[in-house]
Design an enzyme around this catalytic site. Structure first.
Site, PDB file in Angstrom:
ATOM      1  CG  HIS A  18      -2.010  -1.063   1.063  1.00 14.38           C
ATOM      2  ND1 HIS A  18      -2.611  -1.662   2.149  1.00 14.38           N
ATOM      3  CD2 HIS A  18      -2.571  -1.635  -0.040  1.00 14.38           C
ATOM      4  CE1 HIS A  18      -3.507  -2.533   1.732  1.00 14.38           C
ATOM      5  NE2 HIS A  18      -3.496  -2.541   0.409  1.00 14.38           N
ATOM      6  CG  HIS A  41      -6.603 -11.158  -7.932  1.00 11.57           C
ATOM      7  ND1 HIS A  41      -5.752 -10.851  -8.981  1.00 11.57           N
ATOM      8  CD2 HIS A  41      -7.003 -12.440  -8.153  1.00 11.57           C
ATOM      9  CE1 HIS A  41      -5.652 -11.898  -9.785  1.00 11.57           C
ATOM     10  NE2 HIS A  41      -6.396 -12.878  -9.304  1.00 11.57           N
ATOM     11  CB  SER A  99      -5.335  -1.953  -3.209  1.00 13.63           C
ATOM     12  OG  SER A  99      -4.307  -2.704  -2.605  1.00 13.63           O
ATOM     13  CD  GLU A 117     -12.277 -10.374  -4.632  1.00 14.39           C
ATOM     14  OE1 GLU A 117     -12.352 -11.613  -4.513  1.00 14.39           O
ATOM     15  OE2 GLU A 117     -11.199  -9.745  -4.604  1.00 14.39           O
ATOM     16  CD  GLU A 142      -9.899 -16.152 -12.800  1.00 14.45           C
ATOM     17  OE1 GLU A 142      -8.961 -15.605 -12.164  1.00 14.45           O
ATOM     18  OE2 GLU A 142     -10.552 -17.120 -12.371  1.00 14.45           O
ATOM     19  N   GLY A 143      -9.954 -12.682 -12.153  1.00 22.83           N
ATOM     20  CA  GLY A 143      -8.922 -11.660 -12.106  1.00 22.83           C
ATOM     21  C   GLY A 143      -7.881 -11.785 -13.198  1.00 22.83           C
ATOM     22  CG  ASP A 163      -2.541  -8.313  -3.908  1.00 21.25           C
ATOM     23  OD1 ASP A 163      -1.811  -9.263  -3.570  1.00 21.25           O
ATOM     24  OD2 ASP A 163      -3.191  -7.624  -3.100  1.00 21.25           O
TER      25      ASP A 163
END
Length: 282
Positions: A18, A41, A99, A117, A142-143, A163
């Site tokens: 972060h 994600h 984030s 997500e 789907e990320g 991530d």
């Protein structure tokens, strides 16, 4: 998919991720032109450190709890800490931004956020937490499809955070694949990939794959809170950043020694180097 980030919110890995994300936003904001932020994600965006999940692990006590009231804080931390303090106006550390919330609060009116997500419950909470900000779009797909689904953006500048939960053995390989897909669609994209560090020798193949990636230049940033000789627990974390904005390397070189000392749980340390150096013209 069973991973829930709330168990780990605010830990040392979150702090590194972060903090660097905040510096990327600050450096991108030096130019008036808008940028798009993509998060593959995203999680839920907001976390209750006193809630059931975070309080079960208490990982935040070795992370953000060590920093948020610290004195003599380097200037590079101020944006990040101001967000956390604003979320806890009574002086008791309870709420922590993920984030998406950090970027939402630190970005500008002309910037745009595209958040993804996959986890159904977390996706619902993310939509609720981001409701009311017209700059934010939330996707529940789907990320790993984010680069091909959302790039190129109408904005000429883009920051993509990758991530994943690292629940499966092939996720480091998929990170490199997503980096290549993103660069293939927008060569100038700033792509930040977060990854866990247990034992450094486990990452050798990942580093080799990154060195052969399509990124024009690639900066590696790692923070260790204890020895990386054993792979029994999360000993550190890292980010690799394609096309990092000018000034980031210098800022991190000043910041990482302070951060490593503050967050050390044993034999801490840090690394900052180029996996792919920018090629000279001609």
């Amino acid at each position: 998919m069973n991973y829930r980030h709330a168990f780990h919110a605010g830990n040392h890995a979150d702090v590194l991720k972060h903090l660097i994300l905040c510096r990327l936003i600050a450096l991108l904001s030096r130019k008036e032109a808008p940028f798009a932020y993509l998060d593959s994600h995203a999680g839920v965006g907001l976390y209750d450190l006193a809630g059931d999940q975070a309080s079960r692990t208490g990982e935040w006590l070795e992370g953000i709890a060590r920093l948020w009231q610290a004195e003599d804080v380097p200037d590079q931390l101020l944006d990040y800490l101001e967000v956390v303090r604003a979320m806890n106006p009574d002086g008791v550390l309870r709420h922590y931004p993920g984030s998406p919330e950090l970027v939402r609060l630190l970005s500008r009116e002309q910037d745009r956020l595209q958040l993804n997500e996959k986890h159904p419950e977390d996706g619902r909470l993310l939509k609720e937490n981001m409701a009311g900000d017209r700059r934010v779009a939330v996707h529940l797909g789907e990320g790993w499809h984010v680069p091909r689904a959302l790039l190129p953006t109408r904005e000429k500048r883009v920051l993509l955070l990758i991530d994943p939960p690292f629940e499966k053995a092939d996720e480091l390989e998929r990170c490199v694949q997503s980096l290549n897909e993103a660069i293939g669609r927008m060569r100038q994209a700033v792509v930040a990939i977060w990854y866990p560090i247990k034992a450094l020798d486990q990452l050798k193949r990942f580093y080799r794959d990154l060195e052969k990636s399509a990124a024009p230049k690639l900066l590696r940033v790692e923070l260790y809170v204890q020895s990386t000789d054993e792979a029994q627990r999360l000993n550190g974390s890292g980010l690799v950043i394609s096309n990092p904005p000018w000034g980031l390397e210098e800022e991190l070189r000043q910041l990482l020694p302070w951060l490593a000392e503050r967050l050390a749980q044993g034999q801490g340390g840090w690394r900052l180097d180029w996996l792919i150096e920018e090629k000279a013209p001609g």
